[in-house]
Scaffold this active site. Structure first.
Site, PDB file in Angstrom:
ATOM      1  N   GLU A 265       9.415  26.385 -34.725  1.00  0.00           N
ATOM      2  CA  GLU A 265      10.475  26.048 -34.739  1.00  0.00           C
ATOM      3  C   GLU A 265      11.880  26.450 -34.476  1.00  0.00           C
ATOM      4  O   GLU A 265      12.273  27.573 -34.886  1.00  0.00           O
ATOM      5  CB  GLU A 265      10.334  26.288 -36.742  1.00  0.00           C
ATOM      6  CG  GLU A 265      11.465  25.151 -37.110  1.00  0.00           C
ATOM      7  CD  GLU A 265      12.414  25.536 -37.899  1.00  0.00           C
ATOM      8  OE1 GLU A 265      12.877  25.461 -37.553  1.00  0.00           O
ATOM      9  OE2 GLU A 265      12.193  26.196 -39.331  1.00  0.00           O
ATOM     10  N   CYS A 302      18.228  25.091 -41.277  1.00  0.00           N
ATOM     11  CA  CYS A 302      17.684  24.573 -39.753  1.00  0.00           C
ATOM     12  C   CYS A 302      17.556  23.413 -40.450  1.00  0.00           C
ATOM     13  O   CYS A 302      17.575  22.513 -39.012  1.00  0.00           O
ATOM     14  CB  CYS A 302      16.527  25.311 -39.600  1.00  0.00           C
ATOM     15  SG  CYS A 302      14.775  25.403 -40.915  1.00  0.00           S
TER      16      CYS A 302
END
Length: 534
Positions: A265, A302
């Site tokens: 990720e 994020c």
């Protein structure tokens, strides 16, 4: 739980012969004791060998036993919440209330997976009974289910020292699937990592599991991580971090003689599309909410909204003026590491050379190595679409700049669709407006379905719920594989593979595939769902 600065090699501890390093307080720049020792190659080998040994028994552990182990670990995080939060605050300068919440989230996701494996249907059992009289050929008895992949290497993240670190979602889901885990601790918060490792190692011991189910390795550089990814006994990798770091691990995993899945990720700009109805409901409030989102955690989420599409509509000017005022009034933010702060400054200078730097918050003193000011950039839709003058290797305008900043793109509806079509992959895409706006922009929604793992209506993307339906993933470069999520119960499917048993006697089948269904799980029989009331 004393801190010794040594790796966890199953039930044993590492040596003091490796290179040393210390955590650094982001607010003062001063080192924090104790001194940590990087794992040496022999210790990496030991951890992997222990994981290999543990896999034989742990992969066959029942769902009930794994659930008990995961709940025991969760209880340990509950018990040590304040100790964990205080150490994490020292190493990251993130607020203690936020870190206490992160401990709770860590415990809750362990319990989420405990519930998943205890219930048991996650294995996707499928049964196609034999058809001995079928013409022209009989059909054999075929039964399949998901089985654990093998030992997994997990990399701790810098921005979530607990929820995406030693006992975070990657570790919890891999353990739930039946995979032993070796964590490469993040060098920015080794003390927090050691405390979390104490809790997991104790839960392994008290559950009577093989000690190789969990190991933790320290390293100030990249050697230990690279060694893990290349080791032939490691069967999968999970990483949360930068695009550069994730891409390096992907390449290592793919270059092995036996390539393995590498679930990363990485980078996400999390585009926000403001539709006309959102401005009519209160542009100043909208600006305040956006500012709070892209500066939350100093912009080190994020899911930070890094690109905002603003229509040329009534209220747009007031929205921009208020956002500019908020940015200019912002005090300096403390970033997690000196490296992150340096990269933020470098990328910000590069972007300011590409588009307009409309507003800038107070700058930190030169001696504050971990600090950064908020920044607001603006571009026209033409600049965003064509990026004139962008040199090869320079930041694309939809690339993430990790830190407290965002880019406003002024556009019309036609260009808004063109921008959406040209986006790379992102974790989230947000639409702000009325239900009527949403109806009128269904074509935009369909485009964004192909660009992001989670579509949000009238909310901001910062914050990820740990639930069964959550998707925290997306097309590259947001992740390495858009078919999976790193948050929520679906994350378990990264660490399992289907295995088919043909013509096996009933007594030698896994319980999940026996005709009697002793576990009472949901299954497919001849392609039709068969549910058992409990």
């Amino acid at each position: 739980m004393e801190l010794h600065g040594l790796s966890f090699l199953g039930a044993a501890r590492g040596s003091r012969i490796g290179a040393t390093f210390q955590a650094v307080n982001p607010q003062t720049g001063q080192p924090i004791p104790p001194v940590y020792c990087s794992a040496v190659p022999a210790e990496v080998e030991s951890a992997v060998e222990f994981a290999r040994e543990a896999f034989a028994s742990y992969s066959q552990t029942s769902g009930a036993e794994k659930a008990a182990f995961l709940r025991l670990a969760a209880n340990g995080f509950d018990t040590h919440r304040d100790v964990l939060a205080e150490r994490a605050h020292l190493e990251t300068s993130l607020p203690i209330p936020r870190l206490q919440g992160e401990v709770v989230r860590t415990a809750n996701q362990l319990r989420l997976f405990a519930g998943v494996v205890e219930e048991g249907s996650w294995v996707q059992a499928r049964i196609d009974p034999a058809l001995p009289d079928r013409k022209p050929l009989p059909r054999p008895d075929l039964r399949s289910m998901l089985r654990a992949l093998g030992p997994v290497a997990v990399f701790g993240a810098s921005n979530f020292p607990l929820a995406f670190s030693v006992a975070g979602g990657d570790t919890a889901s891999a353990l739930a699937a039946g995979c032993p885990v070796i964590v490469k601790a993040h060098s920015a918060h080794p003390g927090t990592s050691e405390l979390a490792a104490h809790i997991l190692a104790r839960a392994v011991q008290e559950s009577g599991l093989h000690p190789g189910v969990f190991s933790l390795l320290f390293d100030s550089g990249n050697e230990v991580g690279a060694s893990l990814v290349k080791h032939p006994r490691i069967r999968a990798v999970a990483f949360t971090g930068s695009l550069r770091g994730g891409r390096a691990l992907m390449n290592l995993a793919a270059a092995r003689p036996d390539p393995i899945p590498c679930f990363t990720e990485m980078s996400s700009g999390n585009p926000v599309f403001i539709l006309p109805g959102a401005l009519s409901k209160g542009p100043a409030e909208l600006a305040a909410n956006l500012f709070a989102s892209f500066t939350l955690g100093a912009g080190q989420f994020c899911t930070k909204p890094g690109i905002v599409m603003l229509p040329r509509a009534e209220g747009a000017g007031e929205f921009q003026d208020e956002l500019q005022r908020l940015v200019e009034a912002a005090q300096p933010y403390t970033l997690l590491t000196a490296g992150i702060a340096r990269e933020y400054e470098r990328a910000s200078r590069e972007r300011a050379g590409q588009v307009g730097l409309t507003a800038q918050g107070s700058e930190a003193e030169a001696s504050a190595r971990f600090a950064a000011g908020a920044r607001l950039f603006t571009a026209t839709s033409e600049e965003f679409l064509y990026q004139p003058g962008r040199a090869p290797g320079e930041l694309a305008l939809d690339e993430e700049i990790f830190g407290p900043n965002t880019l406003i793109v002024t556009t019309d509806e036609t260009d808004m669709r063109l921008i959406a079509q040209g986006l790379d992959g992102h974790l989230t895409a947000t639409l702000l407006g009325t239900e009527e706006d949403l109806v009128q922009h269904q074509d935009l929604v369909r485009i964004l379905e192909q660009k992001a793992g989670r579509l949000i209506f009238n909310g901001f993307p910062t914050g990820v719920e740990v639930t069964h339906a959550m998707v925290h993933g997306g097309p590259y470069p947001a992740t390495s594989d858009p078919r999976f999520t790193s948050v929520g119960s679906l994350a378990i499917y990264r660490f399992a593979r289907p295995v088919c048993f043909q013509n096996f006697p009933q007594t030698l089948l896994p319980d999940e595939l026996k005709d009697a269904n002793p576990l009472g799980i949901a299954r497919l029989r001849d392609g039709k769902p068969v549910h058992v009331s409990r």
